[in-house]
Design a protein around this motif. Structure first.
Motif, PDB file in Angstrom:
ATOM      1  N   GLU A  57      55.177  53.787   3.810  1.00  0.00           N
ATOM      2  CA  GLU A  57      55.529  53.914   5.222  1.00  0.00           C
ATOM      3  C   GLU A  57      55.932  52.566   5.806  1.00  0.00           C
ATOM      4  OE1 GLU A  57      52.984  54.651   9.251  1.00  0.00           O
ATOM      5  OE2 GLU A  57      52.644  56.108   7.633  1.00  0.00           O
ATOM      6  N   GLN A  58      55.201  51.535   5.444  1.00  0.00           N
ATOM      7  CA  GLN A  58      55.516  50.200   5.956  1.00  0.00           C
ATOM      8  C   GLN A  58      56.881  49.736   5.462  1.00  0.00           C
ATOM      9  OE1 GLN A  58      54.262  48.371   8.184  1.00  0.00           O
ATOM     10  NE2 GLN A  58      55.232  46.391   7.836  1.00  0.00           N
ATOM     11  N   ALA A  59      57.181  50.013   4.192  1.00  0.00           N
ATOM     12  CA  ALA A  59      58.463  49.594   3.626  1.00  0.00           C
ATOM     13  C   ALA A  59      59.636  50.301   4.296  1.00  0.00           C
ATOM     14  CB  ALA A  59      58.473  49.864   2.124  1.00  0.00           C
ATOM     15  N   ALA A  60      59.401  51.540   4.745  1.00  0.00           N
ATOM     16  CA  ALA A  60      60.468  52.327   5.362  1.00  0.00           C
ATOM     17  C   ALA A  60      60.569  52.127   6.869  1.00  0.00           C
ATOM     18  CB  ALA A  60      60.250  53.815   5.053  1.00  0.00           C
ATOM     19  N   ALA A  61      59.622  51.414   7.453  1.00  0.00           N
ATOM     20  CA  ALA A  61      59.572  51.272   8.902  1.00  0.00           C
ATOM     21  C   ALA A  61      60.781  50.493   9.415  1.00  0.00           C
ATOM     22  CB  ALA A  61      58.290  50.563   9.321  1.00  0.00           C
ATOM     23  N   GLU A  62      61.281  50.920  10.568  1.00  0.00           N
ATOM     24  CA  GLU A  62      62.429  50.256  11.169  1.00  0.00           C
ATOM     25  C   GLU A  62      62.030  49.043  11.998  1.00  0.00           C
ATOM     26  OE1 GLU A  62      64.676  53.115  13.329  1.00  0.00           O
ATOM     27  OE2 GLU A  62      65.197  54.308  11.555  1.00  0.00           O
ATOM     28  N   ASP A  63      60.767  49.014  12.451  1.00  0.00           N
ATOM     29  CA  ASP A  63      60.328  47.846  13.217  1.00  0.00           C
ATOM     30  C   ASP A  63      59.986  46.697  12.277  1.00  0.00           C
ATOM     31  OD1 ASP A  63      57.383  47.822  12.494  1.00  0.00           O
ATOM     32  OD2 ASP A  63      57.550  49.841  13.331  1.00  0.00           O
ATOM     33  N   GLU A  64      59.749  45.535  12.845  1.00  0.00           N
ATOM     34  CA  GLU A  64      59.456  44.345  12.046  1.00  0.00           C
ATOM     35  C   GLU A  64      57.981  43.958  12.078  1.00  0.00           C
ATOM     36  OE1 GLU A  64      62.020  41.233  13.354  1.00  0.00           O
ATOM     37  OE2 GLU A  64      63.774  42.047  12.329  1.00  0.00           O
ATOM     38  N   ASP A  65      57.160  44.811  12.669  1.00  0.00           N
ATOM     39  CA  ASP A  65      55.743  44.479  12.751  1.00  0.00           C
ATOM     40  C   ASP A  65      55.100  44.508  11.366  1.00  0.00           C
ATOM     41  OD1 ASP A  65      55.984  44.287  15.480  1.00  0.00           O
ATOM     42  OD2 ASP A  65      55.321  46.337  15.863  1.00  0.00           O
ATOM     43  N   PRO A  66      54.398  43.454  10.987  1.00  0.00           N
ATOM     44  CA  PRO A  66      53.755  43.424   9.675  1.00  0.00           C
ATOM     45  C   PRO A  66      52.523  44.327   9.633  1.00  0.00           C
ATOM     46  CG  PRO A  66      53.199  41.452  10.903  1.00  0.00           C
ATOM     47  CD  PRO A  66      54.197  42.206  11.738  1.00  0.00           C
ATOM     48  N   LEU A  67      52.005  44.536   8.433  1.00  0.00           N
ATOM     49  CA  LEU A  67      50.872  45.433   8.195  1.00  0.00           C
ATOM     50  C   LEU A  67      49.645  44.650   7.767  1.00  0.00           C
ATOM     51  CD1 LEU A  67      49.664  48.338   7.677  1.00  0.00           C
ATOM     52  CD2 LEU A  67      50.512  48.098   5.332  1.00  0.00           C
ATOM     53  N   PHE A  68      48.497  45.013   8.342  1.00  0.00           N
ATOM     54  CA  PHE A  68      47.200  44.556   7.837  1.00  0.00           C
ATOM     55  C   PHE A  68      46.502  45.760   7.236  1.00  0.00           C
ATOM     56  CE2 PHE A  68      42.563  43.588   8.975  1.00  0.00           C
ATOM     57  CZ  PHE A  68      42.344  42.863   7.814  1.00  0.00           C
ATOM     58  N   MET A  69      46.371  45.773   5.921  1.00  0.00           N
ATOM     59  CA  MET A  69      45.697  46.851   5.205  1.00  0.00           C
ATOM     60  C   MET A  69      44.372  46.343   4.662  1.00  0.00           C
ATOM     61  SD  MET A  69      45.078  49.717   3.717  1.00  0.00           S
ATOM     62  CE  MET A  69      46.522  50.680   4.114  1.00  0.00           C
ATOM     63  N   PHE A  70      43.270  46.888   5.155  1.00  0.00           N
ATOM     64  CA  PHE A  70      41.950  46.556   4.612  1.00  0.00           C
ATOM     65  C   PHE A  70      41.545  47.718   3.704  1.00  0.00           C
ATOM     66  CE2 PHE A  70      37.649  45.405   4.057  1.00  0.00           C
ATOM     67  CZ  PHE A  70      37.496  44.093   4.470  1.00  0.00           C
ATOM     68  N   TYR A  71      41.577  47.472   2.409  1.00  0.00           N
ATOM     69  CA  TYR A  71      41.305  48.494   1.384  1.00  0.00           C
ATOM     70  C   TYR A  71      39.936  48.196   0.777  1.00  0.00           C
ATOM     71  CZ  TYR A  71      42.033  51.101  -3.029  1.00  0.00           C
ATOM     72  OH  TYR A  71      41.917  51.939  -4.114  1.00  0.00           O
ATOM     73  N   SER A  72      38.951  48.999   1.172  1.00  0.00           N
ATOM     74  CA  SER A  72      37.552  48.778   0.796  1.00  0.00           C
ATOM     75  C   SER A  72      37.141  49.835  -0.215  1.00  0.00           C
ATOM     76  CB  SER A  72      36.691  48.857   2.061  1.00  0.00           C
ATOM     77  OG  SER A  72      35.328  48.735   1.766  1.00  0.00           O
ATOM     78  N   THR A  73      37.227  49.511  -1.490  1.00  0.00           N
ATOM     79  CA  THR A  73      36.977  50.505  -2.528  1.00  0.00           C
ATOM     80  C   THR A  73      35.501  50.901  -2.579  1.00  0.00           C
ATOM     81  OG1 THR A  73      36.473  48.992  -4.363  1.00  0.00           O
ATOM     82  CG2 THR A  73      38.799  49.401  -3.889  1.00  0.00           C
ATOM     83  N   HIS A  74      35.245  52.127  -3.045  1.00  0.00           N
ATOM     84  CA  HIS A  74      33.876  52.571  -3.325  1.00  0.00           C
ATOM     85  C   HIS A  74      33.397  51.921  -4.625  1.00  0.00           C
ATOM     86  CE1 HIS A  74      30.340  54.877  -3.956  1.00  0.00           C
ATOM     87  NE2 HIS A  74      30.755  56.061  -3.547  1.00  0.00           N
ATOM     88  N   LEU A  75      34.266  51.849  -5.592  1.00  0.00           N
ATOM     89  CA  LEU A  75      33.950  51.223  -6.873  1.00  0.00           C
ATOM     90  C   LEU A  75      33.630  49.744  -6.665  1.00  0.00           C
ATOM     91  CD1 LEU A  75      36.828  52.795  -8.955  1.00  0.00           C
ATOM     92  CD2 LEU A  75      34.393  53.185  -9.361  1.00  0.00           C
ATOM     93  N   THR A  76      32.651  49.159  -7.383  1.00  0.00           N
ATOM     94  CA  THR A  76      31.912  49.729  -8.495  1.00  0.00           C
ATOM     95  C   THR A  76      30.457  50.015  -8.110  1.00  0.00           C
ATOM     96  OG1 THR A  76      31.382  47.468  -9.263  1.00  0.00           O
ATOM     97  CG2 THR A  76      33.352  48.502 -10.177  1.00  0.00           C
ATOM     98  N   HIS A  77      30.263  50.505  -6.886  1.00  0.00           N
ATOM     99  CA  HIS A  77      28.937  50.821  -6.367  1.00  0.00           C
ATOM    100  C   HIS A  77      28.373  52.055  -7.069  1.00  0.00           C
ATOM    101  CE1 HIS A  77      25.779  51.791  -3.439  1.00  0.00           C
ATOM    102  NE2 HIS A  77      26.011  50.638  -2.825  1.00  0.00           N
ATOM    103  N   MET A  78      27.044  52.122  -7.115  1.00  0.00           N
ATOM    104  CA  MET A  78      26.375  53.332  -7.580  1.00  0.00           C
ATOM    105  C   MET A  78      26.805  54.510  -6.705  1.00  0.00           C
ATOM    106  SD  MET A  78      24.127  52.452 -10.058  1.00  0.00           S
ATOM    107  CE  MET A  78      22.572  53.344  -9.997  1.00  0.00           C
ATOM    108  N   PRO A  79      26.742  55.758  -7.185  1.00  0.00           N
ATOM    109  CA  PRO A  79      26.306  56.185  -8.511  1.00  0.00           C
ATOM    110  C   PRO A  79      27.364  55.897  -9.584  1.00  0.00           C
ATOM    111  CG  PRO A  79      27.058  58.081  -7.250  1.00  0.00           C
ATOM    112  CD  PRO A  79      27.104  56.904  -6.316  1.00  0.00           C
ATOM    113  N   LEU A  80      26.922  55.870 -10.841  1.00  0.00           N
ATOM    114  CA  LEU A  80      27.828  55.588 -11.948  1.00  0.00           C
ATOM    115  C   LEU A  80      28.644  56.851 -12.237  1.00  0.00           C
ATOM    116  CD1 LEU A  80      25.487  53.540 -14.323  1.00  0.00           C
ATOM    117  CD2 LEU A  80      26.983  52.718 -12.481  1.00  0.00           C
TER     118      LEU A  80
END
Length: 559
Positions: free
Chosen positions: A233-256
């Protein structure tokens, strides 16, 4: 004390003039991996014992800046609260309580996580004209909407509020013996439980292949898909506003838990806990690779700053946790370096070419990203202080702008951070409430004091270093949490190490270097006078009531 001021009201009040051009403001992708042990990444593996495969993370490190002295808190929620708030844990939160707690006598701090009226990194980047998105584990508060990503500066959210949940059933904790799900969506058109993403009740770690028409999707696949869609979506956006993506994975927390096909890749490992953890580490590396591939294929990479690190050390309380922080001492829940010094790197096309392939030895802390990102986004001068927090009687930012160091603008021997303040708590329970303590101090010259809590007889546990093969079923520590040592206030019973010379914290120098030890204890006492220590409260029954009556069996804001 002033009342709560929403982030929306804050931004309207500031009415900023946005940074100059999009080219000067890179996209920022922050990948936070959960409980990612020091020895769970390929580039930290013992060369004589290579069984962890993380080629994508290794490549990012080789193409970017390895942060070899990156420190966070020893537990999930405080570490995440520190990152989001730009404050040392001792000035925002050292308690790993659940998000259902409430103390109504404290309308700002009487909840899990980050006090109301504290500005977040999401607020700062939204102020800079960024689109902001949060995907994955939040763990910074849920009691009201003001505690959630929605009011912490994030335009969109897909994730869960608790410390963890089941990777297949999305459940965490119970209300009246009924398991409650934890997965929420917020965007322009929807704000509520992610009911449509729920799996069939039969889906689970031991039953991943269901008959056609019955849903069974691994949670990490859902989260990764949302990140990749946002990048498209960001790559296709017509505006020039940059993106802040905070990607907080579940891995590698328990449970296994991980798809069986990934466990099968490590069939030569006989210990089931280590096998599962190696598979989970490999899976999260695959996710990182997918993000990088998307950034490159969409043309976003050249103007992207990518940061990756763990929220704390790998969990080794017992061998069934499966993690390994070799050769560091201790792990998650411990203030030895295995619990607070973590895998970290900075990469992306925005990193100056002269800094690529560098191993940076200067100190960086989790709270530093707020002002570093403000600097990169062109609003650093506006965020030297958090005025609304200070006006409410709350601690100010502790964040240090590390961009001059990361970009190479500062002198090679200069350091912006001279200390890391190590947090602790009087709470006996791992997820209980207690008083905020300064549990140690690390200086940029390598000297580190670890100080146990007086009410715990000054004991620091997980006083072990695990071998590269751990856990292996041999004569190695089965329950590291039971291995403790006294780290008191005098040179005779204190704990002083130089972690630059002795990364395993084997040589206690407290008596030999008594002057340094006493000097650092005095500094700890000075810092103790400044701690933020609200009573977080107790579990509020309204959380379960809302989950059952308002959200159809899902956790969500309840006040």
């Amino acid at each position: 004390m002033l009342g709560f001021v929403s982030s929306a009201a804050l931004l309207l009040a500031i009415a900023p003039a946005l940074a100059s051009s999009s080219a000067s403001r890179p996209n920022i992708v922050h990948i936070l991996i959960d409980d990612f042990g020091w020895n769970q990444v390929g580039y930290h593996n013992d060369p004589s014992f290579l069984e962890v495969s993380t080629p994508n993370i290794d490549s990012l490190k080789n193409e970017g800046i390895e942060l070899d002295r990156f420190y966070v808190h020893k537990i999930c929620s405080p570490s995440r609260t520190s990152i989001q708030s730009g404050r040392s844990p001792i000035h925002v939160n050292v308690q790993n309580v659940h998000p259902e707690v409430v103390n109504e006598e404290d309308p700002l701090g009487g909840f899990q996580g980050m006090a109301l009226n504290m500005t977040s990194v999401g607020d700062v980047l939204k102020d800079a004209g960024y689109k902001t998105s949060f995907v994955g584990k939040w763990d910074v508060g849920m009691a009201t909407r003001a505690h959630t990503p929605h009011e912490r500066g994030y335009d969109e959210f897909l994730g869960y509020y608790h410390h963890s949940n089941d990777y297949w059933q999305q459940t965490e904790q119970k209300c009246s013996l009924k398991k409650i799900k934890d997965l929420w969506i917020y965007n322009e058109t929807f704000d509520g439980p992610a009911v449509h993403l729920a799996n069939d009740p039969a889906c689970g770690q031991d039953n991943q292949e269901l008959e056609k028409g019955k849903r069974c999707q691994y949670e990490e696949e859902i989260l990764l898909g949302a990140v990749l869609d946002k990048l498209d979506e960001q790559a296709a956006a017509e505006d020039e506003d940059p993106l802040f993506m905070f990607y907080s994975t579940h891995l590698t927390h328990m449970p296994l838990q991980v798809p069986q096909e990934y466990i099968d890749k490590f069939g030569d490992i006989t210990n089931e806990y280590r096998q599962s953890m190696r598979a989970m580490s490999y899976y999260v590396d695959m996710e990182v690779g997918a993000v990088v591939d998307k950034l490159k294929s969409t043309g976003l990479w050249d103007n992207t700053l990518l940061v990756l690190h763990s929220d704390n050390g790998g969990e080794i309380m017992t061998q069934f946790c499966g993690s390994n922080n070799h050769p560091l001492r201790g792990g998650k829940f411990s203030n030895f370096d295995g619990g607070i010094r973590v895998n970290a790197l900075v990469s992306g096309g925005f990193v100056p070419s002269s800094r690529r392939g560098v191993k940076e030895e200067r100190l960086v802390a989790g709270e530093d990203w707020l002002r570093t990102y403000a600097s990169v986004a062109g609003v650093g001068d506006r965020w030297t202080t958090d005025s609304r927090a200070v006006e409410a009687g709350l601690p100010d930012f502790d964040s240090v702008d590390q961009w001059p160091m990361l970009s190479g603008e500062s002198a090679a021997d200069a350091t912006a951070r001279s200390e890391v303040w190590i947090g602790d708590t009087t709470s006996i329970e791992f997820n209980g409430d207690g008083d905020t303590l300064v549990g140690g101090l690390l200086r940029d010259d390598g000297w580190k004091v670890v100080l146990g809590a007086e009410n715990k007889m000054y004991k620091i546990c997980q006083d072990v270093t695990t071998p590269a093969e751990y856990p292996d079923g041999k004569f190695t520590p089965r329950v590291p949490e039971l291995k403790c040592r006294k780290c008191g206030r005098t040179p005779e019973d204190g704990c002083l190490f130089n972690v630059r010379d002795d990364e395993a914290e084997e040589n206690n120098m407290a008596e030999e270097q008594a002057d340094i030890f006493d000097e650092m204890i005095a500094r700890i006492d000075e810092l103790q006078e400044s701690v933020y220590s609200p009573t977080r409260g107790k579990t509020d029954k309204r959380a379960c009531k809302a989950a059952k009556n308002d959200y159809g069996g899902y956790w969500g804001p309840f006040l």
